[in-house]
Design an enzyme around this catalytic site. Structure first.
Site, PDB file in Angstrom:
ATOM      1  CG  HIS A 135      -1.888   1.185   1.309  1.00 22.74           C
ATOM      2  ND1 HIS A 135      -1.631   2.271   1.850  1.00 22.74           N
ATOM      3  CD2 HIS A 135      -3.101   0.980   1.016  1.00 22.74           C
ATOM      4  CE1 HIS A 135      -3.004   2.942   1.817  1.00 22.74           C
ATOM      5  NE2 HIS A 135      -3.655   2.183   1.379  1.00 22.74           N
ATOM      6  CG  ASP A 212       0.648  -2.382   6.514  1.00 20.86           C
ATOM      7  OD1 ASP A 212      -0.588  -2.332   6.859  1.00 20.86           O
ATOM      8  OD2 ASP A 212       0.423  -1.651   5.230  1.00 20.86           O
ATOM      9  CD  GLN A 215      -6.931  -4.588   4.473  1.00 15.94           C
ATOM     10  OE1 GLN A 215      -8.210  -5.214   4.630  1.00 15.94           O
ATOM     11  NE2 GLN A 215      -7.206  -3.200   3.930  1.00 15.94           N
ATOM     12  CE  LYS A 238      -7.408   0.024   6.267  1.00 13.83           C
ATOM     13  NZ  LYS A 238      -8.090   0.390   4.989  1.00 13.83           N
ATOM     14  CB  CYS A 378      -3.762   3.206  -1.686  1.00 16.24           C
ATOM     15  SG  CYS A 378      -4.933   4.486  -1.408  1.00 16.24           S
TER      16      CYS A 378
HETATM   17  N1  7TS Z   1      -1.921  -0.697   4.607  1.00 10.83           N
HETATM   18  C1  7TS Z   1      -2.828  -1.455   4.264  1.00 10.83           C
HETATM   19  C2  7TS Z   1      -2.332  -2.814   3.823  1.00 10.83           C
HETATM   20  C3  7TS Z   1      -3.874  -0.913   3.916  1.00 10.83           C
HETATM   21  O1  7TS Z   1      -4.932  -1.704   3.263  1.00 10.83           O
HETATM   22  C4  7TS Z   1      -4.323   0.261   4.062  1.00 10.83           C
HETATM   23  C5  7TS Z   1      -5.639   0.893   3.933  1.00 10.83           C
HETATM   24  C6  7TS Z   1      -3.291   1.322   4.944  1.00 10.83           C
HETATM   25  C7  7TS Z   1      -2.234   0.451   5.253  1.00 10.83           C
HETATM   26  C8  7TS Z   1      -3.552   2.655   5.357  1.00 10.83           C
HETATM   27  O2  7TS Z   1      -4.525   2.651   6.516  1.00 10.83           O
HETATM   28  P1  7TS Z   1      -5.045   3.742   6.825  1.00 10.83           P
HETATM   29  O3  7TS Z   1      -6.247   3.346   7.927  1.00 10.83           O
HETATM   30  O4  7TS Z   1      -3.914   4.430   7.675  1.00 10.83           O
HETATM   31  O5  7TS Z   1      -5.715   4.604   5.856  1.00 10.83           O
HETATM   32  N2  7TS Z   1      -6.314   0.354   2.837  1.00 10.83           N
HETATM   33  C9  7TS Z   1      -7.354   0.727   2.272  1.00 10.83           C
HETATM   34  C10 7TS Z   1      -8.056   0.076   1.273  1.00 10.83           C
HETATM   35  O6  7TS Z   1      -7.590  -0.924   0.514  1.00 10.83           O
HETATM   36  N3  7TS Z   1      -8.942   0.894   0.774  1.00 10.83           N
HETATM   37  O7  7TS Z   1      -9.124   1.968   1.369  1.00 10.83           O
HETATM   38  C11 7TS Z   1      -8.088   2.019   2.083  1.00 10.83           C
END
Ligand code: 7TS
Length: 421
Positions: A135, A212, A215, A238, A378
């Site tokens: 990401h 990370d 997910q 999430k 992303c």
């Molecule tokens: N890393 C992964 C693997 C992610 O899926 C996401 C967000 C992030 C980092 C960043 O997370 P945040 O909560 O700090 O924004 N992924 C997604 C997605 O798949 N669609 O919208 C956000």
């Protein structure tokens, strides 16, 4: 392409999904006049009443700033805030809760490591190992820090099923490697990466391992210490929690050796005009008034997920993914990306339909009440590797049902017809 035969062996769901759905008021909403089918859980999940109520109760009964006031409300807010850390630490098997730092989410957690640990420890000639699957939030902070320190970025490649190619790992990891940072689960393809094995190899050359967990925290029964990593980053929104709160777990000795990330109130021990000393963990990394209600809401989410059982959630999602892949396999011209082996993927089905633009596909699906995400997720470098500009992505969680998979498939058939296939 997916191999349906292996996937059909997935176990039946152990969850009482009908009862679970009653916990999520938003699932009773309609969208474009249809019963909403929410399949955009990798972007953000819905919130159970337990979380919504915990936040409302906090503001109704316990709201004040924390660790400051010598008054009853501040004490109550402090207890709720500190207790939230204990409950979230417990979900992830973290014994020393001072190692759990609240952040705004995965993005801020990764930036914290990059700017605090990275700027203090990296120099020209050092290497950071990432992958093509990442990401943007696990790429851009390292690019910024590499530009400032002269460190070099290196990348693990992916194979044609979107799995990390680990063959060259022993050559790529050298004494120059100072840090390895990888997603546990890919948000774009659902690939589950063998982070524990990679962490052991990273440690063998003296590098730190960052996972990370954006997910994996929601979908896998993660026990952070058993991953063998040095840092684990996750987002509350999430995993049924509110937006604006997440966490970074770090090994105590690593965190204690790191300079603060942000300066301000609450992170200090003592301040003089010219210099300061800093508070003990976790507060030294939590400058300013924290997201108190967010922490309380996330703790309610952690309790909720633990109450359902994370092994059961995983089994439910696996059965749903197996069913989705089977049903989507019926649609001509539909290509599913990612690992064909069910045990190597989690909660996401990424796909393309002939040469229909995924945005157009998502728009048609939306008109049928089916919410998916379309785009590069992303993960622009990953899209480039896969030779696609973007994909459509259905992502599942504990409240999704086989009937919703059927609604997705019906909407896809309709879209296919509309585009003249
Ligand atoms: N890393 C992964 C693997 C992610 O899926 C996401 C967000 C992030 C980092 C960043 O997370 P945040 O909560 O700090 O924004 N992924 C997604 C997605 O798949 N669609 O919208 C956000």
């Amino acid at each position: 392409m997916m191999n349906n035969a292996t996937l059909l062996e997935a176990p039946a769901s152990p969850l009482d999904v009908k009862r679970i759905r009653d916990d999520f008021p938003i699932l009773r909403e309609t969208s474009n006049g249809k019963q909403i089918v929410y399949l955009d859980n990798a972007a953000s999940t819905q919130k159970p009443t337990a979380v919504i109520d915990a936040i409302a109760e906090h503001y109704r009964h316990n709201n004040a700033n924390v660790h400051r006031g010598i008054h009853e409300l501040s004490n109550r807010a402090s207890d709720a805030y500190d207790g939230a850390r204990t409950r979230v630490a417990k979900l992830f098997g973290i014994a020393d809760e001072a190692e759990l730092i609240w952040t705004r989410g995965t993005t801020e957690s990764l930036n914290l490591i990059a700017y605090s640990w990275g700027l203090a420890n990296l120099k020209r000639g050092d290497e950071i190992l990432l992958s093509e699957l990442e990401h943007h939030s696990n790429l851009v902070p390292w690019q910024l820090v590499a530009q400032r320190t002269g460190a070099k970025l290196r990348f693990l490649r992916i194979d044609d099923q979107g799995r990390l190619d680990l063959e060259p790992l022993d050559q790529v990891l050298t004494e120059r490697t100072k840090l390895v940072s990888l997603s546990h689960v890919s948000n774009a393809l659902g690939t589950v990466n063998p982070v524990k094995e990679i962490a052991a190899k990273a440690h063998a050359v003296g590098a730190l391992m960052v996972v990370d967990g954006a997910q994996s925290a929601p979908h896998l029964p993660v026990d952070v210490p058993s991953l063998g990593c040095d840092f684990y980053a996750f987002s509350g929104h999430k995993m049924c929690g509110p937006t604006g709160i997440g966490g970074l777990w770090g090994r105590r000795e690593v965190l204690e050796a790191m300079p603060p990330f942000h300066g301000g109130g609450d992170m200090i021990e003592w301040v003089d005009l010219e210099q300061s000393t800093y508070a003990a963990l976790p507060h030294r990394f939590e400058a300013g008034t924290p997201n108190i209600a967010g922490a309380v809401g996330l703790a309610a989410a952690a309790d909720y997920l633990a109450g359902i059982g994370r092994e059961a959630i995983l089994a439910h999602e696996r059965s749903l993914i197996a069913y989705a892949v089977e049903r989507m396999g019926e649609i001509p011209d539909l290509r599913i990306l990612g690992p064909s082996n069910l045990s190597e993927r989690s909660g996401v089905v990424s796909f393309t339909l002939a040469d229909v633009h995924p945005h157009d596909l998502a728009t048609i699906l939306d008109s049928e009440g089916v919410a998916i995400r379309a785009g590069h997720h992303c993960c622009q470098p990953l899209m480039k590797c896969l030779g696609v500009g973007s994909t459509a992505r259905a992502s599942f969680y504990l409240y999704n049902t086989p009937a919703e998979v059927d609604a997705l498939v019906d909407a896809l058939h309709k879209a296919r017809g509309l585009f003249g296939y």
